[in-house]
Design an enzyme around this catalytic site. Structure first.
Site, PDB file in Angstrom:
ATOM      1  N   CYS A  63      28.437  22.920  46.209  1.00 49.05           N
ATOM      2  CA  CYS A  63      28.346  24.000  46.580  1.00 49.05           C
ATOM      3  C   CYS A  63      27.070  24.377  47.290  1.00 49.05           C
ATOM      4  CB  CYS A  63      26.928  23.864  45.323  1.00 49.05           C
ATOM      5  SG  CYS A  63      26.380  24.622  44.405  1.00 49.05           S
ATOM      6  N   CYS A  67      19.391  23.606  45.882  1.00 48.20           N
ATOM      7  CA  CYS A  67      18.926  23.345  44.886  1.00 48.20           C
ATOM      8  C   CYS A  67      18.354  21.917  45.300  1.00 48.20           C
ATOM      9  CB  CYS A  67      19.833  22.625  43.358  1.00 48.20           C
ATOM     10  SG  CYS A  67      19.890  24.850  42.967  1.00 48.20           S
ATOM     11  N   CYS A  70      19.765  18.580  43.353  1.00 55.58           N
ATOM     12  CA  CYS A  70      21.141  18.538  43.093  1.00 55.58           C
ATOM     13  C   CYS A  70      21.528  17.570  44.344  1.00 55.58           C
ATOM     14  CB  CYS A  70      21.763  19.442  43.349  1.00 55.58           C
ATOM     15  SG  CYS A  70      23.306  19.876  42.082  1.00 55.58           S
ATOM     16  N   CYS A 107      30.590  22.236  26.762  1.00 52.31           N
ATOM     17  CA  CYS A 107      30.455  22.158  27.681  1.00 52.31           C
ATOM     18  C   CYS A 107      30.946  22.262  29.121  1.00 52.31           C
ATOM     19  CB  CYS A 107      29.040  22.288  27.875  1.00 52.31           C
ATOM     20  SG  CYS A 107      27.703  22.540  26.047  1.00 52.31           S
ATOM     21  N   CYS A 139      30.894  26.368  25.768  1.00 52.32           N
ATOM     22  CA  CYS A 139      29.641  26.931  26.705  1.00 52.32           C
ATOM     23  C   CYS A 139      30.300  26.433  27.805  1.00 52.32           C
ATOM     24  CB  CYS A 139      28.535  26.022  26.314  1.00 52.32           C
ATOM     25  SG  CYS A 139      26.707  26.131  27.666  1.00 52.32           S
ATOM     26  N   CYS A 199      21.696  29.557  26.398  1.00 57.53           N
ATOM     27  CA  CYS A 199      21.094  28.260  26.878  1.00 57.53           C
ATOM     28  C   CYS A 199      20.476  27.954  28.114  1.00 57.53           C
ATOM     29  CB  CYS A 199      22.322  27.538  27.351  1.00 57.53           C
ATOM     30  SG  CYS A 199      21.792  24.976  27.019  1.00 57.53           S
ATOM     31  N   ARG A 271      17.253  20.871  23.509  1.00 53.93           N
ATOM     32  CA  ARG A 271      18.538  19.963  23.954  1.00 53.93           C
ATOM     33  C   ARG A 271      17.467  18.650  25.798  1.00 53.93           C
ATOM     34  NH1 ARG A 271      22.889  21.692  22.248  1.00 53.93           N
ATOM     35  NH2 ARG A 271      23.347  23.665  21.956  1.00 53.93           N
TER      36      ARG A 271
END
Length: 330
Positions: A63, A67, A70, A107, A139, A199, A271
């Site tokens: 990616c 972040c 991550c 998901c 999702c 979400c 969640r």
């Protein structure tokens, strides 16, 4: 029903919470806070049901975002292997096994900065359509979306789109520099315009203050429509990322976040997400008592690329606590 400090809870939703109000709730004596959240939870939900969701990484690593938490960011040196978009049949096999194991939501996550109109997106639309036909809530979390892309996902049968705020607007640029907090809100607005459920939650343990946590909850609870799902994540400290040496999140911080979210967004699914691998069963029980009513579970014992309890372990925990998997409503 009168609760602590003579606050009367009625079955109504508010979208005008002030930070001062949320701070006062968050800072209540812990057992009073849990009692109040548990009472609100029972007004809006079946207290003995937990939704089991399975999260599959359909495209892993590489990616371009930065972040700080991550391990899938290309710029960090982690042991996570880059994986291209999975074939349709492979994803459907995972979805069938998830459904057989009691999951009512499936998901799919792709480590993209944003969705692009190409063959990969076309394949994701195929996955959504096929899994929706199985009777699962579908999702996706694919990064930023345009309004047209959101509409195409909705037309394919997508039930929910995940796009976490991560933290407060004020602290956001300390964690991520490759996009802005407003980009998150823009994608959420596009999801709403397409008629899908939202979400969106965040992560605690990023080095933020309690004020940042309150600010994030304030943003979520004052949206014109509360997110139908709010994941509360504890930082999973991935080796090779800038946040790998931060301390473990205290369980009572998780409980306070969950309880506060439950009180101010009573109809929402809260969640209990990342971080469960470092929690004892008793600690997770406190989170359920405080109003959490969903967990992520899976056969591979991972949550995206970090460790997570497996199906058999989770089913044994639910049995011990007198809880049962939520059945998808038609």
């Amino acid at each position: 029903m009168l609760l602590d400090e003579n606050i009367e809870h009625k079955k109504e939703l508010r979208h005008d919470w002030s930070r001062q109000e949320i701070t006062a709730i968050y800072n209540k004596p812990l057992l009073n806070l849990i009692y109040e959240a548990a009472t609100v939870h029972r007004m809006w939900h079946k207290a003995d049901e937990i939704q089991l969701s399975t999260l599959l990484s359909i495209k892993t690593g590489g990616c371009p975002e930065d972040c700080s938490y991550c391990g899938q960011a290309a710029r960090y040196h982690t042991d996570i292997q880059v994986q291209a978009l999975l074939p349709l049949d492979t994803v459907l096999d995972h979805a069938r096994r998830a459904q057989a194991n009691g999951a009512s939501r499936f998901c799919m996550a792709a480590a993209w900065r944003e969705v692009r109109d190409n063959r990969d997106f076309d394949r994701v639309l195929e996955m959504v359509s096929a899994i929706n036909a199985m009777g699962l809530e579908v999702c996706c979390t694919l990064g930023m979306l345009t309004e047209d892309q959101a509409k195409r996902l909705q037309e394919a049968g997508l039930f929910a789109y995940n796009h976490n705020l991560d933290t407060s607007e004020a602290y956001y640029d300390k964690i991520i520099s490759t996009r802005k907090f407003d980009n998150r809100l823009h994608t959420i607005n596009n999801v709403r315009k397409a008629g899908m459920t939202v979400c969106s939650g965040g992560i605690i343990g990023l080095g933020e203050t309690v004020e940042d946590r309150i600010a994030m909850l304030c943003t979520l609870s004052n949206m014109p429509q509360h997110p139908e799902s709010v994941p509360i994540n504890a930082l999973a400290r991935v080796e090779g990322t800038p946040l790998e040496n931060l301390p473990k999140v205290r369980i009572w911080d998780m409980v306070r976040m969950i309880a506060t979210a439950r009180i101010i967004m009573p109809s929402t699914m809260i969640r209990l997400s990342a971080g469960r691998m470092e929690m004892e069963e008793e600690e997770q029980a406190w989170c359920f008592m405080a109003g959490a009513n969903s967990i992520f579970t899976g056969e591979k014992e991972t949550l995206l690329v970090t460790p997570n309890p497996g199906v058999s372990e989770d089913m044994a925990m639910l049995d011990n606590l007198g809880l049962k998997p939520m059945v998808k409503k038609d």
